[in-house]
Motif scaffolding. Sequence first.
Motif, short mmCIF file in Angstrom:
data_model
loop_
_atom_site.label_atom_id
_atom_site.label_comp_id
_atom_site.label_asym_id
_atom_site.label_seq_id
_atom_site.Cartn_x
_atom_site.Cartn_y
_atom_site.Cartn_z
N GLU A 159 0.84 -1.20 0.00
CA GLU A 159 0.00 0.00 0.00
C GLU A 159 0.87 1.25 0.00
OE1 GLU A 159 -3.78 0.77 2.65
OE2 GLU A 159 -1.99 1.43 3.72
N CYS A 160 0.43 2.28 -0.71
CA CYS A 160 1.14 3.56 -0.70
C CYS A 160 0.79 4.26 0.61
CB CYS A 160 0.72 4.42 -1.89
SG CYS A 160 1.29 6.13 -1.74
N GLY A 161 1.80 4.51 1.44
CA GLY A 161 1.55 5.13 2.73
C GLY A 161 1.05 6.56 2.61
N ARG A 162 1.39 7.22 1.51
CA ARG A 162 0.99 8.62 1.35
C ARG A 162 -0.46 8.75 0.93
NH1 ARG A 162 4.19 11.10 -2.89
NH2 ARG A 162 4.08 13.10 -1.82
N CYS A 163 -1.02 7.68 0.33
CA CYS A 163 -2.41 7.75 -0.15
C CYS A 163 -3.31 6.72 0.53
CB CYS A 163 -2.45 7.53 -1.65
SG CYS A 163 -1.52 8.75 -2.58
N GLU A 164 -2.71 5.80 1.25
CA GLU A 164 -3.46 4.72 1.88
C GLU A 164 -4.32 3.95 0.87
OE1 GLU A 164 -5.28 6.57 5.32
OE2 GLU A 164 -3.31 6.90 6.24
N THR A 185 3.55 1.03 -8.49
CA THR A 185 3.31 2.46 -8.70
C THR A 185 1.99 2.84 -8.05
OG1 THR A 185 4.39 2.29 -10.83
CG2 THR A 185 3.10 4.27 -10.45
N CYS A 186 1.98 3.98 -7.37
CA CYS A 186 0.72 4.48 -6.85
C CYS A 186 0.07 5.34 -7.92
CB CYS A 186 0.95 5.32 -5.58
SG CYS A 186 -0.57 6.12 -5.03
N HIS A 187 -1.14 5.00 -8.34
CA HIS A 187 -1.79 5.74 -9.41
C HIS A 187 -2.36 7.07 -8.94
CE1 HIS A 187 -2.29 2.31 -12.56
NE2 HIS A 187 -1.05 2.51 -12.17
N HIS A 188 -2.25 7.33 -7.64
CA HIS A 188 -2.79 8.59 -7.12
C HIS A 188 -1.72 9.65 -6.95
CE1 HIS A 188 -6.50 6.45 -6.59
NE2 HIS A 188 -5.80 5.48 -6.02
N CYS A 189 -0.50 9.23 -6.58
CA CYS A 189 0.55 10.23 -6.35
C CYS A 189 1.81 9.95 -7.13
CB CYS A 189 0.88 10.32 -4.86
SG CYS A 189 1.80 8.90 -4.27
N ALA A 190 1.79 8.88 -7.93
CA ALA A 190 2.91 8.53 -8.82
C ALA A 190 4.16 8.04 -8.08
CB ALA A 190 3.26 9.68 -9.75
N THR A 191 4.06 7.81 -6.77
CA THR A 191 5.19 7.23 -6.05
C THR A 191 5.47 5.83 -6.60
OG1 THR A 191 4.51 8.37 -4.06
CG2 THR A 191 6.03 6.56 -3.76
N GLU A 192 6.76 5.48 -6.67
CA GLU A 192 7.12 4.15 -7.15
C GLU A 192 7.98 3.45 -6.13
OE1 GLU A 192 9.12 4.46 -10.85
OE2 GLU A 192 7.24 4.80 -11.94
ZN LIG Z 1 0.29 7.45 -3.34
#
Ligand SMILES: [Zn+2]
Length: 728
Positions: A441-446, A459-466
Motif C-alpha cells: 500500500e502507498c503510505g501517502r495515499c493509503e 506504482t501508486c496511481h494517485h501520487c505517482a510514487t514508485e
Molecule cells: Zn500514493
Amino acid sequence: MSTESIIEVALPVPMRRTFDYKVDSLTHCAIGCRVQVPFGRRVMVGIVVAHKDTSDWPIEQVKAVETIFDDVPLWTPNIDKLLRWASQYYQHPVGEVFHHALPKRLRMGDAPDASDIEVWRLTDAGQALTIHDLGRAKKQWKLLSLLSSGPQDKGSITAAGVAKATIDALLEKQWIEQATLSDLPTQKPDSDAPPPTTEQAIAITALQRHLDGFHVTLLEGVTGSGKTRVYLDVIADVIAAGKQALILVPEIGLTPQTLARFRKHLGVHIAVIHSGLNDSERLAAWQAARTGQVSVILGTRSAIFTPMKNPGIIIIDEEHDASYKQQDGFRYHGRDLAVMRAKNEGISLILGSATPSFESFQNALSGRYHHLQLKHRATGGVMPTMNVVDMRQQTLEGPLSAPLIQTMQKHLDAGNQVLVFLNRRGFSPVLLCHECGWFAECGRCERPYTWHKNQRRLTCHHCATERPIPHQCEQCGSTQLLPVGHGTERLQEVIETQFKDFEVARIDRDSTRKKDSFSRIIADIQDGKYQILLGTQMLAKGHDFGKVSLVAMLDIDGALFSNDFRAGEKISQLLTQVSGRAGRAGQPAQVVLQTHYPEHPWVQQLMTEDYSAIAKDLLKEREQALLPPFASLVMVRAEASQDNLVRRFFESAEQIIRQHAPKDVMIMPASPCSMTKKAGKYRWQMPLLSAQRAALQRLLFQCTGLIEKTPEAPKVRWHIDVDPIETT
Ligand SMILES: [Zn+2]
Ligand SMILES: Nc1ncnc2c1ncn2[C@@H]1O[C@H](COP(=O)(O)OP(=O)(O)OP(=O)(O)O)[C@@H](O)[C@H]1O
C-alpha cells in the motif's frame, strides 16, 4: 510638480490584487503592454491593466517601471475582457490569469517576433519518390509521407516524433527543403471528398447562416456521423470570407492523422498549439495567429487564449471531454471560456459531441443554444447492437467470459478488428500476500499500489510514487505474493495466450509514453497491422478505426456505484463513445458489456436507449435534486499534512461564509473527500450550491479575501473550484 503618471500592473503572484508603478509618460505604456518592474528583491514582467491619476499609496513608496517591452498591446480588448472576466468568475488572481494566457517566452520578456513560421516541404525529387527508393529507411519514409499531404511546420514534425537526424538525412539527399509559411502557394482544397450526406448538408447550411454574429450551436451527432466533415465545410466558408477559425480538441485528439485530414480538406496551413511544442514553436504559432498569417488554429485547452487578427469561428470538438477543465492552479473550463470569448468577439461557436455534457445539452433543450442533430452514420452503417454478458457464475479466462471469447473469435475469423476496453492500466491493481492478506500500500495515499510488471515496479496511481517489488510479505515474510485483479498489461497476456494467431496492440499511458508512440500505434491500427486493440479510455476518444466490428467492455461495475452525482452522465458518455468505435465503415457491428449487475437501471438503459434519451432522463433527476446544470456549484477545498489544520481552516472559513451567505445559497458542511489522504495530505471540501449564479459569485467575492486573512489559511493549501468536475 512631477509629470510622472501611475499605472496599475498585474504580476504573476498569488495575490488577488494589482500593483501601482510610476512611468514618465502614459503614451508609450498602453493597457495590455508588458513592463519590467521591481517587486520585493526581484524584478518581474507584468502587464499594464490600468492608467490612473493617483495612487492610494504615498507617492514616494511607489516604484518606477524599469523597462517597457511593447509599443502595442499584446492582445485585443476582447481577450483582455475575457481574462478579466475569467479572473473574477474563477476567483483566481488576475496576474496569474494574464500570465497563463501568454506563451512562456513572452512571460519572460522576449519580443513577439514577427518572424515567419518555418516549414519543411517536399522537393520535386521528393515528390517523385516511391517506397522502393528508400528500402528499409522507415523513419525517412515516415517523414516523407507526413509531408506528402503538404508542408508541415517544425512544431507538427517534432510532435510526430521525427528526429533531427532524419530531417538532416533527407535534406542531404535534397528530397526535402526548408521554406517559410509566406513562401507557400495556397493549395487547392480537396475536391475528391465525398459529398456531404443530407443530414450533414442541412447542418452545414444552418451553421453557415449563423456566421454573422454570436451564436452557440450544439452539434449533437451520433458516433461516426461525420461531425468533422461539417466543421471542415463551415471552416472553408470562414476562410473564404478572410477570417480565422480556432478549433479545440481534447489532449489526445490531436494526432498527425487529424491534422493531415484538416490540411488536405482545407488546403491551408494550420497552426498547431499543444503541450508538446517547445517555447519558440509555441510563440511562433501564437504570433502567426495574432498577425493573421494562418487562418486555422488547432489546439488543446489553453489554445482558447490565442489571439486572432480576424476571428471568424470557434469550434470545440468532443465538448464533453474532461480535459477542457484545468484541474489545478487557474481552474478554468475551456468550453465555458469559449462561450464568453465568442460572445465578446461576436462570432459563432460550435460545440460538437456524440455525448454532449449535460450543461450544453440543457442549454440546447431550453433553446439558449441552437441544436443541430446528426442521427445517422455518414457511411450509411447502422449503430452496433448491444449485448450484456451476465458475469455471475461464468467460466472465466482472466477477466474474459467464455461467451465473450467465442464472440471475439467469430469476429477475428471474419477478418475484422476487435477492441477490448479496460480502464485500468498496469498488470494488477493489488499485490496480495496469499498467507496473511497483507497487501502493498502507498503510505501517502493509503491505497494499494498497482503492480507494473513490465517496468518491474509498484506504482501508486494517485501520487505517482514508485517502489521496487517486494520479494516477501512485509507482515509475515511469506513469498507467496499474488496479483489480484486485471490491468491492461495482464489482460494483454491473457489475450495473447487465448488468441495466438492475432496481433495485439495495447494502448494506455504506459505503452504510449514515448513521444510518437501513440500516433504510430494509431497509424498501424489503421493499416490493419493489429487485429486486437486493447486499451484504456485513450482508445475510446474520437478515433476512426474502420475495421472494428466488435467492442468489448470489461469491468465497468465500479462506475455504477460511484458517489459522484455525475456518475450516470460519465458512464453513459464513456460507454457510448467506446461503443461508437464499432462498425464505422458501415459493417454490421456488436458491443458486448460484461457486468455482474445486468439489472442495474443504467445498464438496462444503456442497452435499450440512446444517449439523448438517457440524458433527458438523468437531467430530470438533476432538476429535482437542484444539481448542476440547474444550480451552480462551487467547491472550497483545503489540504494539509495534519488533519486538524484542515478542520480548523474550515471552521473559520465556514463561519465567514455563513455570515455573508444570502438565503438562496446552500452551504454544505465541510467533510473529508472520498479519497481522504493523497500524497501525504489530508483533504477536505465544502460544496456551495445555488440556483442563483450571481448570488454565489457575490458571496465568493465577499469571502475569499476574508478567508485569506484568517490565521488558519496560511497553514493549509486551499482553493476555490468554480463549476468543479471532480466532486467526490
Ligand atoms: Zn500514493
Ligand atoms: N459525407 C460523407 N460520405 C462518406 N463518408 C463520410 C462522410 N462524412 C464522413 N464520412 C466518414 O465517416 C466516418 C466518421 O466520420 P467522423 O470521424 O467525422 O465522425 P464523428 O462524427 O467525428 O464521430 P465520433 O463522434 O465518433 O468521433 C469517417 O470515416 C469519415 O471519413
